[in-house]
Design an enzyme around this catalytic site. Structure first.
Site, PDB file in Angstrom:
ATOM      1  N   CYS A   1       0.865  -1.184   0.000  1.00 10.67           N
ATOM      2  CA  CYS A   1       0.000   0.000   0.000  1.00 10.67           C
ATOM      3  C   CYS A   1       0.897   1.229   0.000  1.00 10.67           C
ATOM      4  O   CYS A   1       2.071   1.135  -0.377  1.00 10.67           O
ATOM      5  CB  CYS A   1      -0.977  -0.026   1.172  1.00 10.67           C
ATOM      6  SG  CYS A   1      -0.191  -0.042   2.799  1.00 10.67           S
TER       7      CYS A   1
ATOM      8  N   ASP B   1      -8.040   3.725   1.126  1.00  9.40           N
ATOM      9  CA  ASP B   1      -7.140   4.164   2.185  1.00  9.40           C
ATOM     10  C   ASP B   1      -7.960   4.626   3.399  1.00  9.40           C
ATOM     11  O   ASP B   1      -8.740   5.563   3.290  1.00  9.40           O
ATOM     12  CB  ASP B   1      -6.319   5.333   1.628  1.00  9.40           C
ATOM     13  CG  ASP B   1      -5.263   5.812   2.598  1.00  9.40           C
ATOM     14  OD1 ASP B   1      -5.291   5.397   3.772  1.00  9.40           O
ATOM     15  OD2 ASP B   1      -4.416   6.613   2.174  1.00  9.40           O
TER      16      ASP B   1
ATOM     17  N   ASN C   1       2.343   1.375   4.339  1.00  8.49           N
ATOM     18  CA  ASN C   1       2.625   0.089   5.000  1.00  8.49           C
ATOM     19  C   ASN C   1       2.314   0.146   6.500  1.00  8.49           C
ATOM     20  O   ASN C   1       2.975  -0.508   7.304  1.00  8.49           O
ATOM     21  CB  ASN C   1       4.087  -0.368   4.763  1.00  8.49           C
ATOM     22  CG  ASN C   1       4.389  -1.809   5.164  1.00  8.49           C
ATOM     23  OD1 ASN C   1       5.526  -2.120   5.517  1.00  8.49           O
ATOM     24  ND2 ASN C   1       3.416  -2.694   5.132  1.00  8.49           N
TER      25      ASN C   1
ATOM     26  N   CYS D   1      -1.404   0.618   7.350  1.00 10.33           N
ATOM     27  CA  CYS D   1      -2.840   0.304   7.477  1.00 10.33           C
ATOM     28  C   CYS D   1      -3.234  -0.911   6.630  1.00 10.33           C
ATOM     29  O   CYS D   1      -3.441  -2.013   7.151  1.00 10.33           O
ATOM     30  CB  CYS D   1      -3.704   1.502   7.088  1.00 10.33           C
ATOM     31  SG  CYS D   1      -3.468   2.960   8.138  1.00 10.33           S
ATOM     32  N   ARG D   2      -3.342  -0.716   5.312  1.00 12.57           N
ATOM     33  CA  ARG D   2      -3.921  -1.774   4.472  1.00 12.57           C
ATOM     34  C   ARG D   2      -3.003  -2.981   4.267  1.00 12.57           C
ATOM     35  O   ARG D   2      -3.438  -4.127   4.448  1.00 12.57           O
ATOM     36  CB  ARG D   2      -4.317  -1.181   3.108  1.00 12.57           C
ATOM     37  CG  ARG D   2      -5.461  -0.193   3.218  1.00 12.57           C
ATOM     38  CD  ARG D   2      -5.594   0.643   1.954  1.00 12.57           C
ATOM     39  NE  ARG D   2      -4.459   1.544   1.786  1.00 12.57           N
ATOM     40  CZ  ARG D   2      -4.230   2.276   0.712  1.00 12.57           C
ATOM     41  NH1 ARG D   2      -5.042   2.194  -0.325  1.00 12.57           N
ATOM     42  NH2 ARG D   2      -3.189   3.097   0.656  1.00 12.57           N
ATOM     43  N   SER D   3      -1.741  -2.730   3.874  1.00 11.34           N
ATOM     44  CA  SER D   3      -0.892  -3.904   3.573  1.00 11.34           C
ATOM     45  C   SER D   3      -0.506  -4.704   4.824  1.00 11.34           C
ATOM     46  O   SER D   3      -0.430  -5.936   4.743  1.00 11.34           O
ATOM     47  CB  SER D   3       0.322  -3.540   2.711  1.00 11.34           C
ATOM     48  OG  SER D   3       1.161  -2.628   3.347  1.00 11.34           O
TER      49      SER D   3
HETATM   50  P1  4NP Z   1      -1.758   2.738   4.128  1.00 16.64           P
HETATM   51  O1  4NP Z   1      -2.420   4.075   4.721  1.00 16.64           O
HETATM   52  O2  4NP Z   1      -1.208   3.102   2.765  1.00 16.64           O
HETATM   53  O3  4NP Z   1      -2.917   1.800   4.045  1.00 16.64           O
HETATM   54  O4  4NP Z   1      -0.698   2.320   5.103  1.00 16.64           O
HETATM   55  C1  4NP Z   1      -1.734   5.294   4.814  1.00 16.64           C
HETATM   56  C2  4NP Z   1      -0.897   5.526   5.868  1.00 16.64           C
HETATM   57  C3  4NP Z   1      -0.255   6.732   6.000  1.00 16.64           C
HETATM   58  C4  4NP Z   1      -0.459   7.712   5.046  1.00 16.64           C
HETATM   59  C5  4NP Z   1      -1.292   7.471   3.986  1.00 16.64           C
HETATM   60  C6  4NP Z   1      -1.931   6.252   3.866  1.00 16.64           C
HETATM   61  N1  4NP Z   1       0.176   8.973   5.205  1.00 16.64           N
HETATM   62  O5  4NP Z   1      -0.083   9.861   4.370  1.00 16.64           O
HETATM   63  O6  4NP Z   1       0.976   9.161   6.119  1.00 16.64           O
END
Ligand code: 4NP
Length: 155
Positions: A8, A124, A11, A13-15
């Site tokens: 994602c 996201d 790294n 939340c989703r992955s």
């Molecule tokens: P992820 O979510 O891609 O599912 O881990 C996010 C985590 C942090 C951010 C964006 C998406 N950020 O902008 O910091």
């Protein structure tokens, strides 16, 4: 041995959710010696950090432990190392394709291509409410089952 990398943006939340859910499925099917699972982010913002506390809490409610995972960024060697590099959304996928070496053996695609659900992206949840984390888990559980069915045919 088949190797799967979930990707994602951050790294956190989703992955990591996909990593924890798919690892548990692999282990309950006693396939942990045949399928290796990892996750990474396209961005560097959160390198070394544990998953978001909201992801850890939502996953824990469903029996998945994400607490020992730590964020890392995708590197070009990942495309040689892994058989499947699976993106959570189209932006992740296009970023992956832009850094994927020509020689790579990996299948690079969307994780939700392995579910029959009529959606292709895991949204996201970072800037939204708690419902977003439940939705991520629902999508990830469905696609994990489909992915395992697919990989089992190759073992
Ligand atoms: P992820 O979510 O891609 O599912 O881990 C996010 C985590 C942090 C951010 C964006 C998406 N950020 O902008 O910091």
């Amino acid at each position: 041995m088949k190797k799967v990398l979930f990707v994602c943006l951050g790294n956190i939340c989703r992955s990591p959710t996909a990593d924890g859910v798919f690892k548990k499925l692999v282990s309950t099917q006693r396939l942990h010696k045949k399928i290796y699972v990892d996750s990474a982010g396209t961005a560097a913002y959160h390198i070394g950090n544990p998953p978001d506390s909201r992801s850890i809490a939502a996953a824990k409610q469903r029996g998945y432990d994400l607490s020992s995972l730590r964020a890392r960024q995708v590197i070009s060697a990942d495309f040689e190392e892994f058989d499947y590099v699976l993106a959570m959304d189209n932006e992740n996928l296009s970023n992956l394709k832009s850094i994927c070496p020509e020689s790579a053996k990996a299948y690079v695609g969307l994780f939700l291509d392995f579910t029959a659900l009529p959606v292709d992206e895991v949204p996201d949840p970072y800037y939204g409410g708690d419902g977003g984390f439940e939705h991520v888990l629902d999508l990830v559980e469905s696609a994990s089952a489909g992915l395992l069915q697919h990989i089992q045919k190759e073992l």
